[in-house]
Design a protein around this motif. Sequence first.
Motif, PDB file in Angstrom:
ATOM      1  N   SER A  78       0.810  -1.218   0.000  1.00 10.25           N
ATOM      2  CA  SER A  78       0.000   0.000   0.000  1.00 10.25           C
ATOM      3  C   SER A  78       0.843   1.269   0.000  1.00 10.25           C
ATOM      4  N   GLY A  79       2.044   1.191   0.562  1.00 10.20           N
ATOM      5  CA  GLY A  79       2.905   2.359   0.628  1.00 10.20           C
ATOM      6  C   GLY A  79       2.526   3.349   1.719  1.00 10.20           C
ATOM      7  N   LYS A  80       1.571   3.009   2.558  1.00  8.94           N
ATOM      8  CA  LYS A  80       1.116   3.899   3.619  1.00  8.94           C
ATOM      9  C   LYS A  80       1.886   3.642   4.916  1.00  8.94           C
ATOM     10  N   LYS A  81       2.336   4.714   5.535  1.00  9.92           N
ATOM     11  CA  LYS A  81       3.037   4.643   6.828  1.00  9.92           C
ATOM     12  C   LYS A  81       4.106   3.554   6.825  1.00  9.92           C
ATOM     13  N   ILE A  82       4.952   3.597   5.834  1.00 13.57           N
ATOM     14  CA  ILE A  82       5.965   2.572   5.608  1.00 13.57           C
ATOM     15  C   ILE A  82       6.961   2.479   6.767  1.00 13.57           C
ATOM     16  N   PHE A  83       7.236   3.585   7.421  1.00 10.42           N
ATOM     17  CA  PHE A  83       8.149   3.551   8.563  1.00 10.42           C
ATOM     18  C   PHE A  83       7.667   2.520   9.580  1.00 10.42           C
ATOM     19  N   TYR A  84       6.374   2.551   9.909  1.00 14.45           N
ATOM     20  CA  TYR A  84       5.832   1.635  10.905  1.00 14.45           C
ATOM     21  C   TYR A  84       5.789   0.195  10.386  1.00 14.45           C
ATOM     22  N   ALA A  85       5.416   0.031   9.138  1.00 12.10           N
ATOM     23  CA  ALA A  85       5.402  -1.307   8.544  1.00 12.10           C
ATOM     24  C   ALA A  85       6.807  -1.901   8.544  1.00 12.10           C
ATOM     25  N   SER A  86       7.797  -1.064   8.273  1.00 11.10           N
ATOM     26  CA  SER A  86       9.186  -1.533   8.235  1.00 11.10           C
ATOM     27  C   SER A  86       9.690  -1.895   9.617  1.00 11.10           C
ATOM     28  N   ILE A  87       9.335  -1.108  10.612  1.00  8.32           N
ATOM     29  CA  ILE A  87       9.730  -1.411  11.994  1.00  8.32           C
ATOM     30  C   ILE A  87       9.108  -2.732  12.432  1.00  8.32           C
ATOM     31  N   ILE A  88       7.820  -2.896  12.171  1.00  9.36           N
ATOM     32  CA  ILE A  88       7.136  -4.134  12.542  1.00  9.36           C
ATOM     33  C   ILE A  88       7.739  -5.317  11.792  1.00  9.36           C
ATOM     34  N   SER A  89       8.034  -5.138  10.510  1.00  8.57           N
ATOM     35  CA  SER A  89       8.680  -6.204   9.727  1.00  8.57           C
ATOM     36  C   SER A  89      10.015  -6.588  10.344  1.00  8.57           C
ATOM     37  N   SER A  90      10.785  -5.601  10.726  1.00 10.44           N
ATOM     38  CA  SER A  90      12.108  -5.850  11.299  1.00 10.44           C
ATOM     39  C   SER A  90      12.006  -6.611  12.614  1.00 10.44           C
ATOM     40  N   ILE A  91      11.095  -6.187  13.467  1.00 14.96           N
ATOM     41  CA  ILE A  91      10.911  -6.869  14.762  1.00 14.96           C
ATOM     42  C   ILE A  91      10.442  -8.301  14.547  1.00 14.96           C
ATOM     43  N   PHE A  92       9.503  -8.474  13.625  1.00 13.32           N
ATOM     44  CA  PHE A  92       8.971  -9.805  13.319  1.00 13.32           C
ATOM     45  C   PHE A  92      10.073 -10.726  12.798  1.00 13.32           C
TER      46      PHE A  92
END
Length: 110
Positions: free
Chosen positions: A67-81
């Motif tokens: 979606s490209g929305k709020k990618i900073f948060y998606a990336s942080i969650i991806s990294s933690i996961f």
Amino acid sequence: MKKEYWADFLLRMGLAFAFLYAGIGILTDPNSWIGFIPSFFDKFVSRSMILYLHAGFDVILGGWLLSGKKIFYASIISSIFLLGIILVNLSSLDIIFRDVTILFASLALV
């Protein structure tokens, strides 16, 4: 277009593909994936339940990245996961070494 745009776009597409592939793969053929869930989870909840939760999370996260929305948060969650997957499966480094690469891609997107 700027290089930054393309770097961001390609990182997002690569991460989204990894999460969507895993999530859809789990949902369509759970027996091929159940062996990747460490057996110690059986003490808390069935590995099948963990597998389906993992699949749902993968699909949601993959869609979010697309979606490209709020990618900073998606990336942080991806990294933690991904860090969690790596830490839980350190004894299987010959399998999860790819997850280390994906982790660094998600950190680059942050």
